[in-house]
Design a protein around this motif. Sequence first.
Motif, PDB file in Angstrom:
ATOM      1  N   UNK A 395       9.895   0.187   6.246  1.00 57.61           N
ATOM      2  CA  UNK A 395       9.411   0.300   4.888  1.00 57.61           C
ATOM      3  C   UNK A 395       9.217   1.727   4.418  1.00 57.61           C
ATOM      4  N   UNK A 396       8.655   2.578   5.280  1.00 50.88           N
ATOM      5  CA  UNK A 396       8.417   3.962   4.907  1.00 50.88           C
ATOM      6  C   UNK A 396       9.719   4.697   4.635  1.00 50.88           C
ATOM      7  N   UNK A 397      10.723   4.438   5.491  1.00 52.88           N
ATOM      8  CA  UNK A 397      12.031   5.084   5.315  1.00 52.88           C
ATOM      9  C   UNK A 397      12.682   4.629   4.018  1.00 52.88           C
ATOM     10  N   UNK A 400      11.567   6.190   0.824  1.00 46.70           N
ATOM     11  CA  UNK A 400      11.904   7.599   0.665  1.00 46.70           C
ATOM     12  C   UNK A 400      13.188   7.814  -0.134  1.00 46.70           C
ATOM     13  N   UNK A 401      13.932   6.722  -0.390  1.00 44.24           N
ATOM     14  CA  UNK A 401      15.206   6.825  -1.102  1.00 44.24           C
ATOM     15  C   UNK A 401      15.041   6.397  -2.555  1.00 44.24           C
ATOM     16  N   UNK A 402      15.845   7.007  -3.412  1.00 48.69           N
ATOM     17  CA  UNK A 402      15.816   6.634  -4.830  1.00 48.69           C
ATOM     18  C   UNK A 402      16.457   5.263  -5.052  1.00 48.69           C
ATOM     19  N   UNK A 403      17.445   4.928  -4.230  1.00 51.20           N
ATOM     20  CA  UNK A 403      18.121   3.639  -4.388  1.00 51.20           C
ATOM     21  C   UNK A 403      18.690   3.179  -3.057  1.00 51.20           C
ATOM     22  N   UNK A 420      10.647  -5.215  -0.741  1.00 46.97           N
ATOM     23  CA  UNK A 420       9.246  -4.813  -0.904  1.00 46.97           C
ATOM     24  C   UNK A 420       9.097  -3.310  -1.124  1.00 46.97           C
ATOM     25  N   UNK A 421       9.941  -2.511  -0.495  1.00 46.39           N
ATOM     26  CA  UNK A 421       9.721  -1.064  -0.485  1.00 46.39           C
ATOM     27  C   UNK A 421      10.722  -0.243  -1.300  1.00 46.39           C
ATOM     28  N   UNK A 422      11.880  -0.796  -1.629  1.00 43.04           N
ATOM     29  CA  UNK A 422      12.901  -0.011  -2.332  1.00 43.04           C
ATOM     30  C   UNK A 422      12.516   0.229  -3.790  1.00 43.04           C
ATOM     31  N   UNK A 423      12.774   1.429  -4.272  1.00 47.06           N
ATOM     32  CA  UNK A 423      12.534   1.733  -5.679  1.00 47.06           C
ATOM     33  C   UNK A 423      13.587   1.057  -6.557  1.00 47.06           C
TER      34      UNK A 423
END
Length: 445
Positions: A395-397, A400-403, A420-423
């Motif tokens: 999730x943390x990794x 960290x990405x825009x997409x 859950x975590x992706x922007x």
Amino acid sequence: MSSDYYLQTLSRLEDATATIGVVGLGYVGLPLALAGVKAGYKVVGFDVSQGRVEAINAGEQVISYLDPAEMRDAIAAGQFEATTDFARLAEPDVLAICVPTPLTRNRDPDLSYVVSTAQMIAKTLRPGQLVMLESTTWPGTTSEVVQPILEAAGGIVGETLFLGFSPEREDPGNKNFNTHTIPKLVGADDPKSRKLAETFYGKTVAKVVPVNSAAVAEAAKLTENIFRAVNIALVNELKLVYSEMGIDVWEVIAAAATKPFGFQAFYPGPGLGGHCIPIDPFYLTWKAREFGIESRFIELAGQINTAMPRHVVSELSRALNSQIGKGLRGAKILVLGLAYKSDVDDLRESPSLTLIELIEAQGAHCDFHDPHIPKVPQTREHANLSGRGSIALDGKTIADYDAVLIATDHAAVDYAVVAEHARLIVDTRNALAKRGITAPQAVKA
């Protein structure tokens, strides 16, 4: 005397005392070699890669979906070995050529591997040997390219040496079909070669389908993959049309597939991958030009399919701008899936490689995660990506990405964590919807 060579080889094939040689121990050759062992033959595998030969002889798992224990048992029993010593090509009674047939940069057939293999066989050719070409190619290759090379070394096809074509029909990772269970087409231009080929494959696979010439078998293989390429191009084009209309093409295909006749479901994607479908149609279009024919339908399908990676990157750029107010330049993108299809470690012609290059050409930073490919191997067309490693996925990794761009639908990926975590998620495989995952930040491309 010529009938003696034929009868001797036939006898050895029938009682499984023949030795089988397989040239090229990749996704086609290695499964064929192991199928030959199961049939009771002794098998010698030939490959130009010293590293691959050493890994195979050590019993390592060189193809993710093949059981290495089966290979180790065959090696321990003395039924199978791999070698780089092509001087040993005289040993086998049957030689199956399973080498790549790629395209040049101008999308013309590249038969250099087939030609060089035939030339190596010709150096050690002995009477009675059966040579089978399995590499996909244009109709006429067996008789127009391979046969002259072999006959120049002495002997005549159908009398002192034997030649045929049997196209590979491998589907990497398919749990329902394997080398043994997939019906095997066999074509040869003379009855003795055809009989020897039928006998060999008849012991190796469950069903042999003989045809009257090598050219028919060559054409059949191309037809199988052109059928798929054209239909995939159709749904890729429909995806573009329906997307502009606000219609989900995946739902459309699912609805159409409820018709019990007259429809077969094909699915869109970020581009074609694998050694067959992106390449095979162009072998026929190239050969057709020799006869003054323009195969416009096939060419158009190829244009649509090869344009899909650029479409995906365009959709990624648009989604970045509209959803998080950021351009592709300077963005951090994570590509999920490097393999060309789900749940395999095969990246031949994978659109993911092209996607990464296109994304980085726009000034973005791009990483990938693939549970089946820890590191990008050396490739001819994407040498700049060689050696890159798959990043760990958590999730943390992801945050960290825009997409996150879903390029391959691997079952081993936890898409709920991604959602859950992706922007932003750009899903080219309908991976989220297939799992019932709702992600408001996800778009389909």
